[in-house]
Design a protein around this motif. Structure first.
Motif, PDB file in Angstrom:
ATOM      1  N   ASN A 142     -11.185  -3.184  -4.361  1.00 25.92           N
ATOM      2  CA  ASN A 142      -9.768  -3.575  -4.314  1.00 25.92           C
ATOM      3  C   ASN A 142      -9.064  -3.263  -5.630  1.00 25.92           C
ATOM      4  O   ASN A 142      -7.919  -2.807  -5.637  1.00 25.92           O
TER       5      ASN A 142
ATOM      6  N   GLU B  95      -8.039   0.142  -5.752  1.00 27.21           N
ATOM      7  CA  GLU B  95      -7.117   0.445  -4.657  1.00 27.21           C
ATOM      8  C   GLU B  95      -7.764   1.344  -3.612  1.00 27.21           C
ATOM      9  O   GLU B  95      -7.120   2.205  -3.008  1.00 27.21           O
TER      10      GLU B  95
ATOM     11  N   ARG C 242       0.833  -1.191   0.000  1.00 20.53           N
ATOM     12  CA  ARG C 242       0.000   0.000   0.000  1.00 20.53           C
ATOM     13  C   ARG C 242       0.874   1.250   0.000  1.00 20.53           C
ATOM     14  O   ARG C 242       1.899   1.319   0.676  1.00 20.53           O
TER      15      ARG C 242
ATOM     16  N   HIS D 209      -8.788   0.773  -0.350  1.00 19.66           N
ATOM     17  CA  HIS D 209      -8.560  -0.314   0.597  1.00 19.66           C
ATOM     18  C   HIS D 209      -9.077  -0.043   2.007  1.00 19.66           C
ATOM     19  O   HIS D 209      -9.023  -0.936   2.855  1.00 19.66           O
TER      20      HIS D 209
ATOM     21  N   ASN E 115      -6.482  -6.335  -0.024  1.00 17.17           N
ATOM     22  CA  ASN E 115      -5.621  -5.573   0.893  1.00 17.17           C
ATOM     23  C   ASN E 115      -6.443  -4.568   1.701  1.00 17.17           C
ATOM     24  O   ASN E 115      -6.108  -3.398   1.795  1.00 17.17           O
ATOM     25  N   PHE E 116      -7.533  -5.054   2.305  1.00 18.37           N
ATOM     26  CA  PHE E 116      -8.443  -4.162   2.997  1.00 18.37           C
ATOM     27  C   PHE E 116      -8.057  -3.951   4.457  1.00 18.37           C
ATOM     28  O   PHE E 116      -7.640  -4.884   5.148  1.00 18.37           O
TER      29      PHE E 116
ATOM     30  N   ASN F  70      -9.004 -10.989   2.073  1.00 22.44           N
ATOM     31  CA  ASN F  70      -7.592 -10.643   2.318  1.00 22.44           C
ATOM     32  C   ASN F  70      -6.688 -11.866   2.313  1.00 22.44           C
ATOM     33  O   ASN F  70      -5.469 -11.741   2.200  1.00 22.44           O
TER      34      ASN F  70
END
Length: 615
Positions: free
Chosen positions: A403, A406, A307, A408, A460-461, A445
């Protein structure tokens, strides 16, 4: 000869669906109650399957536990329904010598329900003890989507009896459980725990059931079973139907035998006609002793890209962090919203949060506005996701889209009921609760879809949970936070608080939590809006002092706004001493008020450098 002895040398045919035939008779209420109210029909169905050649029938007790019977007000009749079912099955097989399995159905689906596993096991134990007392030939655990529930049920049963257990999982995707475990690994685990027959039932038709078993090795110390549906389901004039030719189903049964399955029956949509043809095809076949399983190579799940910005739940543990909410427009003009978001972000907000149709009224999609702010202006955004508006299909699709964009940072919430919004007749979905949604997001994830299928890449939360401290008993609200942490919540965002004492109480009550909290502050714009929030908006309560102060300014818009900001600043004096995370809610696009509060927080931080606060 007992059931397990027979399976050593034979491929046995089980019965088919009970519910399908009851529906065909127009009986669509509590099936287990019919053991008492319509015993002649239940016994007739048993006899039809026996006449069709079934070696095994199951008792009509799939939902005969206190939890499922409570839906019909029959939770006190567990013993009556189970004992009646046992008696009917025994009367049906009295001349034929068929085996009888006591049916026990899984309770959890994708939605785990609000019941704890301990509560589920207490209800199932009551039923198990009755079925054991009935001296049947075994127990059939069927339609278990939740693997933990099934494994814990087997463990519990093995403390009570050594009678044969047939344990069957259900899958959304061929060959994989909803938790991502392969069918091969799952059946091996069931065998290790003491199940004598392990297999699959429901959800999938013959084609996908065969496909699933192609990747399963023959067990060393147990046998395999399969009860596929007649086909994939369809809806016709509001009724569920299954299209399947009897011959096709029987040919599939032979292919299941070729995969090493020794106990073959039918689930939804199957009838005595299906079972008769299955019996004809299997009667001359011997069990398969060896097979070459098509073990699939594990698909590598790629790690997410790093990230660019630190997750808020990490930053807030070290230093001040500010989330600002700005609702998207209820119309198509977006210029003022964009200008407000830019101003707030430039002023120092870590993120701009956008609700998901708050108060159940339609607004411009927060994923659309989040994308615009991110891609065109470089603004970090945080959408809410409610359980109200999307079913599981829509929820996963929405999250996968977030996601990909992006985006997140998300807040998972239940969502206000549709009755409070612009369309009170609209349907609320609520396939899952907010806790379950948090768990499912965390499953993404891990690179696993809601159905258990691989996503090939991890999402990628960073997931926030909602916190309503404006309740009579704060300990109960904190207990919900603890449960949300167990489900995977990274941090919490509170409803707005309008009492210094309440802020202090929250800080004390939550200081043991591992997940940080952003405390909510929303400036009031007028006395009328204050009354509306206090009396009509769920989760928000104002103190008598605040209401009185706003009433004193009633009618003077400028004074009302000034007083609203003054009250919020006083609350910030206390909040900043106890929490690193501050959540500012912008009322009615009045971002000028929020800017004043952000500037005030900066001033407080300058004055209080070196003072430790709770996270």
């Amino acid at each position: 000869m007992g059931l397990l002895e027979s399976l050593k040398t034979k491929v046995l045919t089980a019965d088919g669906a009970m519910g399908t035939l009851l529906y065909s008779y127009g009986l669509d209420y509590c099936h287990e109650e019919m053991n008492v109210s319509k015993p002649e029909i239940i016994k007739k169905i048993h006899k039809e399957y026996i006449d069709a050649g079934a070696d095994i029938i199951q008792t009509n007790t799939y939902g005969a536990n206190a939890i499922k019977l409570a839906r019909y007000g029959h939770e006190s009749r567990v013993a009556q329904f189970n004992k009646a079912a046992i008696q009917l099955a025994k009367e049906a097989v009295s001349q034929g010598g068929q085996f009888i399995l006591g049916s026990i159905g899984g309770i959890r689906g994708v939605r785990k329900t609000d019941l704890t596993l301990d509560e589920i096991l207490i209800a199932i134990r009551e039923q198990v003890e009755l079925l054991i007392e009935g001296e049947l030939d075994g127990l059939l655990l069927e339609t278990y989507y939740d693997f933990e529930e099934l494994t814990e049920t087997i463990k519990m049963i093995r403390t009570l009896t050594d009678m044969p257990i047939v344990a069957q999982v259900s899958m959304h995707e061929p060959g994989v459980l909803q938790n991502g475990l392969s069918l091969n690994a799952a059946l091996q685990e069931l065998e290790r725990l003491g199940a004598d027959v392990v297999g699959v039932n429901c959800r999938l038709g013959p084609y996908h059931t065969i496909q699933a078993f192609e990747g399963v090795e023959l067990p060393e110390n147990s046998f395999m079973s399969a009860y596929p549906n007649a086909s994939l389901l369809d809806i016709e004039e509001g009724r569920v139907i299954y299209e399947s030719e009897v011959d096709y189903f029987a040919r599939a049964a032979v292919e299941l035998r070729d995969q090493g399955v020794r106990l073959i029956g039918g689930c939804c949509g199957t009838t005595p006609k299906h079972i008769k043809e299955v019996k004809n095809r299997l009667s001359k076949l011997q069990p398969v002793e060896k097979k070459e399983a098509k073990l699939q190579e594990a698909i590598q799940i790629r790690e997410p890209e790093p990230r660019n910005l630190e997750p808020l739940h990490e930053k807030v543990k070290r230093e001040r962090s500010i989330i600002v909410e700005l609702d998207t427009p209820r119309h198509l003009e977006i210029a003022a919203f964009v200008e407000g978001a830019k101003t707030l972000y430039d002023e120092g907000a870590d993120i701009i949060m956008m609700a998901d149709n708050s108060l159940a009224s339609p607004r411009i999609s927060n994923i659309a506005m989040g994308s615009i702010l991110k891609l065109q202006y470089g603004i970090r955004t945080m959408p809410h996701i409610t359980c109200r508006d999307r079913n599981l299909i829509g929820l996963q699709s929405h999250l996968m889209g977030l996601n990909a964009l992006e985006l997140h940072d998300i807040l998972a919430v239940t969502g206000d009921p549709t009755k409070v919004g612009d369309f009170p007749g609209a349907t609320s979905v609520y396939d899952v609760s907010s806790m379950e949604l948090i768990s499912l997001i965390k499953q993404l994830n891990e690179g696993i879809s809601f159905s258990g299928k691989t996503l090939r890449k991890k999402a990628n939360f960073s997931v926030a949970g909602a916190f309503n401290p404006n309740v009579r008993v704060l300990d109960r609200a904190v207990s919900r936070l603890e449960k949300k942490i167990e489900h995977g919540a990274d941090y919490f965002i509170s409803q707005p608080v309008y009492s210094k004492e309440k802020i202090k109480e929250i800080a004390e009550a939550t200081k043991h939590l591992s997940a940080p909290i952003y405390i909510g502050i929303m400036p009031l714009t007028s006395f009328r809006s204050a009354e509306f929030l206090h009396h009509e908006v769920p989760g928000i309560k104002l103190s008598d002092e605040v209401l009185e102060r706003m009433k004193a300014c009633e009618g003077d818009k400028a004074r009302e706004a000034e007083e609203g900001v003054a009250i919020a600043k006083e609350l910030l004096d206390t909040a900043a001493q106890h929490f690193n995370g501050i959540y500012l809610i912008t009322p009615f696009l009045r971002y000028d008020m929020t800017v004043q509060l952000m500037q005030y927080i900066k001033l407080l931080d300058e004055q209080n450098k070196g003072v430790n606060v709770n996270v």
